[in-house]
Design an enzyme around this catalytic site. Structure first.
Site, PDB file in Angstrom:
ATOM      1  N   ASP A 288      -7.886  -5.390   0.259  1.00 16.16           N
ATOM      2  CA  ASP A 288      -8.530  -6.113  -0.932  1.00 16.16           C
ATOM      3  C   ASP A 288      -7.957  -7.512  -0.810  1.00 16.16           C
ATOM      4  O   ASP A 288      -8.549  -8.263  -1.738  1.00 16.16           O
ATOM      5  CB  ASP A 288      -7.966  -5.563  -2.176  1.00 16.16           C
ATOM      6  CG  ASP A 288      -8.442  -4.122  -2.728  1.00 16.16           C
ATOM      7  OD1 ASP A 288      -9.796  -4.205  -2.202  1.00 16.16           O
ATOM      8  OD2 ASP A 288      -7.830  -3.515  -3.177  1.00 16.16           O
TER       9      ASP A 288
ATOM     10  N   HIS B 187       0.899  -1.083   0.034  1.00 11.98           N
ATOM     11  CA  HIS B 187       0.098  -0.075   0.023  1.00 11.98           C
ATOM     12  C   HIS B 187       0.908   1.232  -0.295  1.00 11.98           C
ATOM     13  O   HIS B 187       2.007   1.176   0.555  1.00 11.98           O
ATOM     14  CB  HIS B 187      -0.920   0.018   1.251  1.00 11.98           C
ATOM     15  CG  HIS B 187      -2.288   0.853   1.018  1.00 11.98           C
ATOM     16  ND1 HIS B 187      -1.890   2.133   1.436  1.00 11.98           N
ATOM     17  CD2 HIS B 187      -3.182   0.693   0.531  1.00 11.98           C
ATOM     18  CE1 HIS B 187      -3.082   2.891   1.228  1.00 11.98           C
ATOM     19  NE2 HIS B 187      -3.947   1.694   0.661  1.00 11.98           N
TER      20      HIS B 187
HETATM   21  N1  ACO Z   1       4.174  -7.825  -4.799  1.00  8.92           N
HETATM   22  C1  ACO Z   1       5.549  -7.500  -4.953  1.00  8.92           C
HETATM   23  N2  ACO Z   1       6.471  -6.457  -4.653  1.00  8.92           N
HETATM   24  C2  ACO Z   1       5.731  -5.428  -4.366  1.00  8.92           C
HETATM   25  C3  ACO Z   1       4.407  -5.385  -4.143  1.00  8.92           C
HETATM   26  C4  ACO Z   1       3.607  -6.484  -4.400  1.00  8.92           C
HETATM   27  N3  ACO Z   1       2.275  -6.333  -4.239  1.00  8.92           N
HETATM   28  N4  ACO Z   1       4.117  -3.995  -4.001  1.00  8.92           N
HETATM   29  C5  ACO Z   1       5.147  -3.382  -3.902  1.00  8.92           C
HETATM   30  N5  ACO Z   1       6.410  -4.099  -4.021  1.00  8.92           N
HETATM   31  C6  ACO Z   1       7.616  -3.709  -4.245  1.00  8.92           C
HETATM   32  C7  ACO Z   1       8.032  -2.972  -5.761  1.00  8.92           C
HETATM   33  O1  ACO Z   1       8.448  -3.584  -6.653  1.00  8.92           O
HETATM   34  C8  ACO Z   1       9.137  -1.908  -5.100  1.00  8.92           C
HETATM   35  O2  ACO Z   1      10.318  -2.844  -5.083  1.00  8.92           O
HETATM   36  P1  ACO Z   1      11.651  -1.725  -5.525  1.00  8.92           P
HETATM   37  O3  ACO Z   1      11.699  -0.878  -4.358  1.00  8.92           O
HETATM   38  O4  ACO Z   1      12.809  -2.966  -5.342  1.00  8.92           O
HETATM   39  O5  ACO Z   1      11.597  -1.137  -7.028  1.00  8.92           O
HETATM   40  C9  ACO Z   1       8.633  -1.665  -3.741  1.00  8.92           C
HETATM   41  O6  ACO Z   1       7.788  -2.817  -3.292  1.00  8.92           O
HETATM   42  C10 ACO Z   1       7.604  -0.549  -3.491  1.00  8.92           C
HETATM   43  O7  ACO Z   1       6.782  -0.568  -4.465  1.00  8.92           O
HETATM   44  P2  ACO Z   1       5.959   0.894  -5.110  1.00  8.92           P
HETATM   45  O8  ACO Z   1       5.119   0.443  -6.408  1.00  8.92           O
HETATM   46  O9  ACO Z   1       6.806   1.782  -5.375  1.00  8.92           O
HETATM   47  O10 ACO Z   1       5.059   1.221  -4.019  1.00  8.92           O
HETATM   48  P3  ACO Z   1       4.020   2.193  -3.971  1.00  8.92           P
HETATM   49  O11 ACO Z   1       3.736   2.712  -2.886  1.00  8.92           O
HETATM   50  O12 ACO Z   1       4.042   3.258  -5.287  1.00  8.92           O
HETATM   51  O13 ACO Z   1       2.583   1.179  -4.580  1.00  8.92           O
HETATM   52  C11 ACO Z   1       0.877  -0.357  -4.477  1.00  8.92           C
HETATM   53  C12 ACO Z   1       1.714   1.005  -3.785  1.00  8.92           C
HETATM   54  C13 ACO Z   1       0.598   0.314  -6.141  1.00  8.92           C
HETATM   55  C14 ACO Z   1      -0.408  -0.570  -3.829  1.00  8.92           C
HETATM   56  C15 ACO Z   1       1.801  -1.713  -4.915  1.00  8.92           C
HETATM   57  O14 ACO Z   1       1.921  -1.954  -3.461  1.00  8.92           O
HETATM   58  C16 ACO Z   1       0.994  -2.717  -5.529  1.00  8.92           C
HETATM   59  O15 ACO Z   1       0.953  -2.738  -6.800  1.00  8.92           O
HETATM   60  N6  ACO Z   1       0.110  -3.651  -4.993  1.00  8.92           N
HETATM   61  C17 ACO Z   1      -0.308  -4.455  -5.778  1.00  8.92           C
HETATM   62  C18 ACO Z   1      -1.978  -4.077  -5.972  1.00  8.92           C
HETATM   63  C19 ACO Z   1      -2.856  -3.951  -4.915  1.00  8.92           C
HETATM   64  O16 ACO Z   1      -2.975  -4.550  -4.080  1.00  8.92           O
HETATM   65  N7  ACO Z   1      -3.405  -2.628  -4.863  1.00  8.92           N
HETATM   66  C20 ACO Z   1      -4.572  -2.306  -3.995  1.00  8.92           C
HETATM   67  C21 ACO Z   1      -4.139  -1.114  -3.077  1.00  8.92           C
HETATM   68  S1  ACO Z   1      -5.144  -0.705  -1.818  1.00  8.92           S
HETATM   69  C22 ACO Z   1      -6.880   0.014  -2.606  1.00  8.92           C
HETATM   70  O17 ACO Z   1      -6.490   0.624  -3.735  1.00  8.92           O
HETATM   71  C23 ACO Z   1      -7.538  -0.026  -1.945  1.00  8.92           C
END
Ligand code: ACO
Length: 427
Positions: A362, A305
């Protein structure tokens, strides 16, 4: 932090005020930065930017705290109802019994949609994604309530807000009925907001619909958990659309469009699809490895998140609700076992610990919704019903803010510099 922040540009120093809210980080007020220094700030994704002042919802991502008007989400989910949370978000305080009865009655009186709106559904393909239908139909409400909505009048704003909250379940249930080829059901104003929605979705005109109180309570709780989440992507979209003075129904349609994406509201659909794809606990390792592989775009859906870096308080309530619903329905869904085991494995894995990735709201919601009988394509629609409350409350707050102005971000331009046009024959 002190009460000012200094920025040095070449040999000059500029000082900017620092404002404190009631909770959370202070903010540097850089509104004069460009006029004084000629510089913009660069913050794609708004990772460090507060776009507005708001008194609705507070999140402490590090501590896993979510408050609506000061009340913890766990207490609201346990003791309140979705309609009461809607009142709270819209009006700032919990209602008295009389205020609540009046509010519920008002919402109930707006549950029907214009009869002509039915015709709009017929223009969609039967296999259209219900979120596509929601974008279109909610946007079309602006054609039904355009001239009657003066957004500078607080009373008219409140009427538009009540209409949107009340009609959203009707519109969503119609999207579902259209997809499965069953007749639309009119609202039943003797039922609760959530009970009415369940009946319009799963009932048929040929039979009496029997409402299960455990399912009604679980659904209501899911609505509470999704009601608002401060300046998330869809809420910011609604605010940005509304900042130009656009019709409120059109603004909410823009929020629905943004919510649809898999990185936002579409994640619950993606999370359940992923759990189904994993299928059995013995395949979890394979998917954990894929999530950690930088070459693989796969992410564990329902994990991570932008704000919560400890745990998502909504996910805890959601997990308990999943247990209640599955027990009540007597459903023994192997997907729930996969979810629980995947959560345990990921929470103990160095990659997820280091990146502070926890299950979000979720992760378990899909398991519950699927057990209740919703197809995955409806999951984000349910989120949209709930979040409409947050969207309209935030939109109202924005319009009544004396500092409100059209949202207009800047950019770091990296395209070609000025050059002369070359006629096609000379290229
Ligand atoms: N699985 C594996 N790796 C992940 C995940 C995941 N679900 N989420 C983040 N990471 C990793 C990224 O690859 C990144 O790695 P790095 O630093 O080596 O490049 C690091 O964790 C940070 O990730 P970001 O995408 O920069 O984090 P951000 O805060 O921008 O993204 C997000 C948050 C979009 C929710 C992300 O965690 C994701 O895509 N999760 C899966 C989708 C999801 O469940 N979304 C629901 C959000 S809740 C809602 O909307 C109600």
């Amino acid at each position: 932090m002190g009460d000012s922040a200094k920025i040095s540009v070449n040999d000059s120093e500029y000082e900017y005020g620092v404002h404190s809210g009631s909770c959370g980080p202070d903010v540097v007020d850089i509104r004069k930065l460009y006029s004084e220094t000629g510089l913009f700030t660069f913050d794609p994704g708004f990772k460090s930017t507060a776009s507005c002042e708001s008194g609705l919802t507070y999140i402490d991502g590090g501590q896993g705290i979510l408050l609506h008007r000061g009340y913890p989400i766990e207490q609201l989910a346990e003791q309140s109802s979705f309609m009461e949370v809607a009142y709270l978000l819209l009006n700032g305080e919990l209602p008295s019994s009389k205020e609540f009865a009046d509010f519920e009655r008002t919402i109930t009186l707006h549950t029907m949609v214009h009869e002509q709106l039915k015709e709009l559904y017929r223009g969609f393909r039967r296999d259209a994604h219900p979120m596509a239908i929601m974008c279109g139909v909610v946007g079309a409400l602006s054609a039904f309530y355009h001239d009657s909505t003066d957004i500078t009048d607080p009373e008219q704003r409140m009427i538009a807000s009540h209409r949107m909250i009340a009609k959203m379940p009707t519109i969503a249930a119609m999207a579902y009925k259209y997809a499965i080829g069953q007749p639309f059901l009119y609202p039943d104003n003797d039922l609760s907001y959530t009970g009415n929605f369940l009946r319009m979705t799963f009932g048929v005109p040929a039979e009496e619909y029997e409402l299960d109180p455990v399912i009604e309570k679980a659904m209501d709780r899911i609505f509470i958990l999704h009601a608002d989440h401060e300046q998330n992507a869809s809420t910011s979209t609604v605010r940005l659309a509304g900042s130009s003075g656009a019709n409120p129904f059109a603004c909410i349609a823009s929020g629905i469009a943004c919510l649809w994406g898999p990185a936002h509201g579409g994640a619950n659909e993606a999370a359940l699809n992923m759990l189904r794809e994993i299928g059995t606990p013995d395949r979890i390792g394979e998917y954990i490895d894929r999530a950690k592989d930088k070459e693989d775009p796969f992410r564990l859906m329902g994990f991570g998140h932008r704000v919560y870096k400890n745990f998502d308080p909504r996910a805890k309530v959601m997990k308990e609700t999943a247990t209640d619903v599955l027990n009540t329905l007597g459903v023994d869904d192997p997907i729930f076992d996969v979810a629980r085991e995947l959560e345990q494995i990921a929470l103990n894995d160095e990659y997820f610990i280091e990146k502070k990735l926890y299950p979000n709201v979720d992760f378990y919601s899909g398991v519950i919704l699927s057990a209740i009988g919703f197809p995955t394509t409806m999951f984000t629609v349910l989120f949209a019903i709930a979040r409409t409350v947050g969207w309209v409350a935030q939109w109202n707050e924005m319009i009544s803010d004396p500092d409100q102005t059209i949202g207009r971000p800047r950019q770091l331009y990296t395209g070609p510099e000025q050059r002369d046009y070359v006629p096609v024959g000379s290229r």
